[in-house]
Enzyme design. Structure first.
Site, short mmCIF file in Angstrom:
data_model
loop_
_atom_site.label_atom_id
_atom_site.label_comp_id
_atom_site.label_asym_id
_atom_site.label_seq_id
_atom_site.Cartn_x
_atom_site.Cartn_y
_atom_site.Cartn_z
N TYR A 1 -13.92 -5.86 4.20
CA TYR A 1 -13.39 -5.04 3.10
C TYR A 1 -11.89 -4.82 3.28
O TYR A 1 -11.10 -4.94 2.35
CB TYR A 1 -14.15 -3.72 3.08
CG TYR A 1 -13.83 -2.78 1.95
CD1 TYR A 1 -14.05 -3.15 0.63
CD2 TYR A 1 -13.37 -1.49 2.21
CE1 TYR A 1 -13.80 -2.26 -0.40
CE2 TYR A 1 -13.11 -0.60 1.19
CZ TYR A 1 -13.33 -0.99 -0.12
OH TYR A 1 -13.07 -0.11 -1.15
N LYS B 1 -8.88 -6.06 0.83
CA LYS B 1 -8.05 -5.06 0.16
C LYS B 1 -6.57 -5.21 0.52
O LYS B 1 -5.70 -4.89 -0.30
CB LYS B 1 -8.56 -3.66 0.48
CG LYS B 1 -9.89 -3.31 -0.19
CD LYS B 1 -9.81 -3.51 -1.70
CE LYS B 1 -11.00 -2.90 -2.43
NZ LYS B 1 -10.91 -3.11 -3.89
N SER C 1 -7.55 -0.06 -0.58
CA SER C 1 -8.31 0.95 0.16
C SER C 1 -7.55 1.35 1.41
O SER C 1 -6.85 0.52 2.01
CB SER C 1 -9.69 0.41 0.55
OG SER C 1 -10.37 1.31 1.41
#
Length: 303
Positions: free
Chosen positions: A165, A169, A152
């Site tokens: 997150y 990632k 991401s």
């Protein structure tokens, strides 16, 4: 003939969004597909439901393709092993893993609960480990295999409120790179995609100002899951692409650079903290990367 004719592909998170688009397009490209999805919510932690994955599998079969469904969690190694066994038992082979399964639990880091950190790491990073570790020896033994993992721009560039997150990632980026390096001699490839697409995960992002509202509007109206899936299926089929980082943004495919030195300074007699602050940092400051979020790197409308 499709680019995946005769191949068997495991697609995680295949009940909706990018995962579903990957499963459908892989089938259209000739693959036999194992459609995996826990059937939980965007935040994860739910009991799960076998229905959503089976609905995608049914859609593939209705269109003349071959597919079976699986509702195990990528965060469970035992569950992932069942996915692999299902592929082998049903189709006798496995040639590629496309792994967009994910959850979001966005929160400012100073307010983040341990459970929010752990859940996101478990699904994204542990999940990427699980699906790779459970299949890597099979791929190496048959001297053929492809991983398409998902990273991401939250990790590659940064977005506020997504420390869990982003960390997961970037971990996936490191994993993919080493798997590609170690797998080169055995024709095992691994690449990652930073996707731009409107999905139910993206729909959970809070809209707090005009800039974020415009960003969400661009994603909702101009960046579709199927555009990301076209790239994912191509990478599952590619024989000579490995260790790379891509983004799919509307009809634009982006190749990212990877961390390499951009500037250095040397002091023959050695550095002291004072000299670093007075000399080294000022001389390198022009090459610093700013703290802008991903929207500052991609400020233009999608194509």
């Amino acid at each position: 003939m499709g680019v995946l004719d005769g191949k068997v592909v495991l697609v995680t998170g295949g009940a909706g969004g990018i995962g579903k688009a990957c499963a459908l397009i892989a089938a259209q490209a000739g693959a036999k597909v194992v459609v995996n999805d826990l059937g939980g919510s965007v935040a994860g932690g739910d009991v799960g439901d076998a229905g959503p994955a089976e609905a995608t599998a049914q859609e593939i079969r209705a269109a003349g393709g071959e597919a079976v469904s699986n509702s195990d969690s990528v965060s469970s190694m035992d569950g992932v092993k069942r996915m692999v066994e299902q592929a082998m038992d049903t189709y006798g082979s496995l040639n590629a893993v496309v792994n967009p399964a994910g959850i979001l639990r966005d929160k400012m880091f100073h307010k983040m609960d341990d459970s929010d950190w752990d859940a996101v790491i478990e699904v994204h990073l542990r999940g990427a480990y699980n699906v790779t570790r459970a299949t890597i020896e099979h791929f190496r033994n048959q001297e053929d295999g492809a991983y398409v993992h998902f990273t991401s721009t939250s990790g590659l560039i940064g977005n506020i409120g997504q420390a869990n997150y982003a960390a997961a990632k970037l971990g996936v980026m490191g994993l993919s790179r080493i798997v590609a390096m170690e797998g080169a001699s055995k024709n095992v490839r691994s690449n990652i995609i930073a996707p731009f697409a409107w999905t139910r995960m993206i729909a959970t992002i809070p809209v707090k100002d005009e800039a974020s509202a415009q960003r969400v509007d661009r994603m909702k109206n101009f960046m579709r899951a199927d555009q990301v899936a076209q790239l994912a299926v191509a990478l599952a089929a590619a024989k000579d692409v490995s260790g790379q980082i891509f983004a799919a943004r509307g009809n634009e495919i982006v190749l990212f650079n990877q961390p390499r030195p951009v500037r250095s300074v040397t002091k023959v007699e050695g550095w002291s903290p004072e000299a670093i602050l007075e000399q080294a940092m000022p001389s390198m400051k022009a090459a610093f990367t700013d703290l802008g979020p991903s929207a500052t790197v991609f400020p233009y409308d999608p194509i």
